[in-house]
Design a protein around this motif. Structure first.
Motif, short mmCIF file in Angstrom:
data_model
loop_
_atom_site.label_atom_id
_atom_site.label_comp_id
_atom_site.label_asym_id
_atom_site.label_seq_id
_atom_site.Cartn_x
_atom_site.Cartn_y
_atom_site.Cartn_z
N PRO A 1 53.40 -11.19 3.36
CA PRO A 1 52.32 -10.28 3.42
C PRO A 1 52.76 -8.76 3.28
N PHE A 2 53.84 -8.51 3.49
CA PHE A 2 54.40 -7.08 3.50
C PHE A 2 55.44 -7.00 2.40
N ALA A 3 55.72 -7.68 1.33
CA ALA A 3 56.86 -7.57 0.28
C ALA A 3 56.08 -7.06 -0.95
N ASP A 4 56.84 -6.01 -1.44
CA ASP A 4 56.66 -5.87 -2.88
C ASP A 4 56.84 -6.75 -4.05
N GLU A 5 57.75 -7.57 -3.86
CA GLU A 5 58.10 -8.43 -4.89
C GLU A 5 58.48 -9.81 -4.14
N LEU A 6 58.38 -10.95 -5.23
CA LEU A 6 58.63 -12.38 -5.02
C LEU A 6 59.91 -12.63 -5.75
N PHE A 7 61.18 -12.95 -5.00
CA PHE A 7 62.24 -13.36 -5.80
C PHE A 7 62.47 -14.90 -5.75
N ILE A 8 62.56 -15.29 -6.79
CA ILE A 8 62.94 -17.01 -6.87
C ILE A 8 64.25 -17.11 -7.30
N TYR A 9 64.90 -17.86 -6.69
CA TYR A 9 66.42 -18.23 -7.28
C TYR A 9 66.86 -19.44 -6.48
N PRO A 10 68.09 -19.93 -6.83
CA PRO A 10 68.23 -21.34 -6.47
C PRO A 10 68.56 -21.62 -4.96
N GLY A 11 67.90 -22.95 -4.54
CA GLY A 11 68.04 -23.32 -3.13
C GLY A 11 68.93 -24.57 -3.06
N PRO B 1 55.93 -9.41 -9.14
CA PRO B 1 55.19 -8.42 -8.11
C PRO B 1 54.21 -9.38 -7.38
N MET B 2 54.14 -9.21 -6.15
CA MET B 2 53.54 -10.04 -5.41
C MET B 2 51.73 -10.20 -5.76
N GLY B 3 51.37 -9.23 -6.44
CA GLY B 3 49.94 -9.50 -6.86
C GLY B 3 49.81 -10.12 -8.27
N THR B 4 50.79 -10.74 -8.94
CA THR B 4 50.84 -11.43 -10.02
C THR B 4 49.67 -12.45 -10.06
N PRO B 5 48.76 -12.32 -10.96
CA PRO B 5 47.63 -13.39 -11.03
C PRO B 5 48.11 -14.89 -11.09
N GLY B 6 47.44 -15.57 -10.15
CA GLY B 6 48.01 -17.16 -10.00
C GLY B 6 48.77 -17.38 -9.11
N LEU B 7 48.99 -16.11 -8.25
CA LEU B 7 50.15 -16.37 -7.00
C LEU B 7 49.40 -16.25 -5.70
N ARG B 8 49.67 -17.38 -4.88
CA ARG B 8 48.75 -17.30 -3.59
C ARG B 8 49.77 -17.95 -2.48
N PHE B 9 49.53 -17.19 -1.29
CA PHE B 9 50.54 -17.36 -0.34
C PHE B 9 49.54 -17.82 0.98
N ILE B 10 49.92 -19.06 1.46
CA ILE B 10 49.49 -19.79 2.58
C ILE B 10 49.95 -19.48 3.71
N CYS B 11 49.80 -18.53 4.75
CA CYS B 11 50.45 -18.30 5.94
C CYS B 11 50.31 -19.43 7.13
N ARG B 12 51.31 -19.49 7.86
CA ARG B 12 51.22 -20.25 9.15
C ARG B 12 50.31 -19.61 10.16
N ASP B 13 50.03 -20.03 11.27
CA ASP B 13 49.42 -19.38 12.41
C ASP B 13 49.99 -18.38 12.87
N SER B 14 49.34 -17.22 12.94
CA SER B 14 50.00 -15.71 13.33
C SER B 14 50.39 -16.07 14.47
N ALA B 15 51.66 -15.44 14.87
CA ALA B 15 52.18 -15.49 16.49
C ALA B 15 52.14 -14.00 16.98
N ALA B 16 51.40 -13.08 15.87
CA ALA B 16 51.30 -11.60 16.51
C ALA B 16 50.16 -11.69 17.49
N LYS B 17 50.29 -10.77 18.55
CA LYS B 17 49.54 -10.40 19.68
C LYS B 17 48.75 -9.07 19.61
#
Length: 486
Positions: free
Chosen positions: A202-212, A229-245
């Motif tokens: 949620p806080f990054a400017d870009e997504l870097f894909i490289y070998p794993g 860029p994180m705002g590229t069309p077709g790119l979606r991020f599904i987060c886990r439950d937030s641990a923030a309080k």
């Protein structure tokens, strides 16, 4: 600021980081809610502000954290630079340590993590350029400069989703689950599938894909590396439950600040410009850009400096709890604290040994000696879980004596001051300390942190196996052979 202020400064401030987040929309899903700007979400905004503080650190401690760019002399974060000497590695250590100290090591994916990775790859662009991939290698060099000069925050996703681990990754879900190339136009490649885990998404400017992981020779369409860029069309991020309080820092001093979030990334026919593609179809290169660039040693350099900070924080917690409750007089408590200190010292020694044994490789990049890191990589996942256990044993039932700030400052203030007092008589200090420790070992964030430490560098048994495979067996076998040849 101790650095020469006449030089242009390209390192971002916290305000500039937050401004960048506000300007780039993205599709992040959390608890069924679509979020385009993390600053608008009450839980995500907490961490965004903490990351802004991390960016401000490089200006507050500029002599440690900023250095001239090799291109124009402008000041950039040290972790963006390709290390060309042992001194560069030592200076990088100080910058990483400073950033890790801010979150006491709780945030494993502050921007320096991928800064180090990208600098390592750029330093060995020749490896990326093998087998006719000169254009991809140049794209990588251009991208490194772009990230460095704009001081961007990156997330990565290098693991394919867990579907059926008994089958090759390229066969998961009939081949449609793992990220892969599905088409190509004159100016772009089109990719589809999913990857995990994009920590800091949620806080990054870009997504870097490289070998794993390694691929089979027939799996060329899965052998891709790129950045978008994180705002590229077709790119979606599904987060886990937030641990923030979203509570007072008195009650949740860590959870209220440092949940860096993890997300699954879905690529719905995403167009990647060809000038952002670094590898396309080379299954051999897919493995070599990890094995032959020194990546393992560089990324463990960052990881274990952060772990060193986190272990020190745990030691400080245990030490203060023991004195606050008076149990420090017991030998078995001192033994538990000694165990944590041993972990700290072995980690420090490994970092020093890796830097001392660093050498310049064929590309002129100074890479840490990875041998002490390989050994540490096998043990650290077990140590972090053990540390939590030791802290729980030191604190015992005291973890249950933790009323909230509202109670401590409420009508029962006098009773709490009397019945929950510490060995030194200060009840509020005791409660704050135990709430801090519980947020570290037992809260949602603490539990996520323990799982993260167990697996973010792969699981322990795989690393122990790797340690054996990488071990130099020459001297060991020679000691045996001398008795077999008499």
């Amino acid at each position: 600021m101790g650095t020469d202020t006449k030089k242009a400064v390209k390192a971002r401030t916290g305000e500039q980081f937050l401004d960048g987040l506000a300007k780039q929309s993205r599709e992040v899903w959390i608890n069924g809610e679509k979020v385009s700007n993390p600053l608008d979400h009450p839980l995500l905004a907490l961490t965004a502000k903490s990351l802004a503080d991390v960016y401000d650190l490089q200006h507050e401690y500029s002599e440690e954290m900023l250095a001239p760019s090799p291109d124009d002399g402008s000041l950039v974060n040290v972790t963006h630079l390709v290390p060309r000497s042992r001194k560069d590695l030592e200076r990088r250590r100080q910058a990483i340590k400073r950033m890790a100290a801010y979150s006491v090591g709780m945030m494993g994916r502050t921007p320096d993590y991928l800064n180090v990775t990208l600098a390592c790859f750029a330093g060995r662009a020749d490896v990326w350029g093998r087998r006719g991939n000169e254009e991809g290698a140049q794209n990588l060099l251009n991208y490194h400069k772009y990230v460095r000069d704009n001081d961007l925050s990156l997330t990565h996703a290098i693991i394919n989703p867990q579907v059926d681990r008994s089958r090759p990754e390229a066969e998961q879900g009939q081949g449609d689950v793992s990220l892969h190339k599905v088409d190509e136009t004159k100016d772009s490649i089109i990719v589809r599938g999913a990857r995990m885990l994009a920590t800091l998404a949620p806080f990054a400017d870009e997504l870097f894909i490289y070998p794993g992981s390694d691929l089979r020779s027939q799996d060329g369409r899965y052998a891709i590396a790129f950045a978008i860029p994180m705002g590229t069309p077709g790119l979606r991020f599904i987060c886990r439950d937030s641990a923030a309080k979203k509570k007072d820092t008195f009650d949740y001093p860590l959870s209220s600040r440092f949940d860096e979030m993890d997300a699954v990334v879905i690529f719905d026919d995403v167009e990647v410009p060809k000038n952002r593609v670094f590898l396309d179809g080379d299954t051999v290169g897919y493995s070599e850009v990890i094995s032959d660039t020194g990546w393992r040693g560089h990324i463990m350099h960052q990881a274990f400096i952060r772990a060193f900070v986190k272990l020190n924080f745990a030691f400080g917690l245990g030490h203060q709890i023991a004195h606050t409750t008076g149990v420090i007089r017991f030998d078995h408590i001192q033994e538990k604290l000694g165990q944590i200190w041993n972990m700290i010292e072995l980690t420090r020694s490994a970092i020093v040994a890796a830097e001392d044994g660093a050498v310049g490789d064929d590309g002129g990049v100074w890479r840490p000696d990875e041998r002490p890191f390989v050994a540490l990589r096998a043990e650290m996942p077990k140590w972090m879980g053990k540390v939590n256990e030791l802290l729980q044993l030191i604190g015992g039932g005291g973890f249950m004596l933790t009323p909230s700030k509202a109670d401590v400052h409420g009508p029962l203030k006098d009773a709490i001051g009397k019945y929950l007092q510490a060995a030194n008589g200060d009840a509020e200090e005791r409660i704050r300390l135990f709430r801090l420790a519980w947020d570290f070992v037992g809260s949602d964030l603490g539990s996520r942190g323990e799982l993260y430490e167990r697996f973010y560098l792969s699981d322990s048994w795989r690393m122990i196996t790797l340690a054996y495979k990488l071990a130099d067996k020459t001297f060991a076998t020679s000691l045996v052979e001398q008795f077999l040849q008499e």
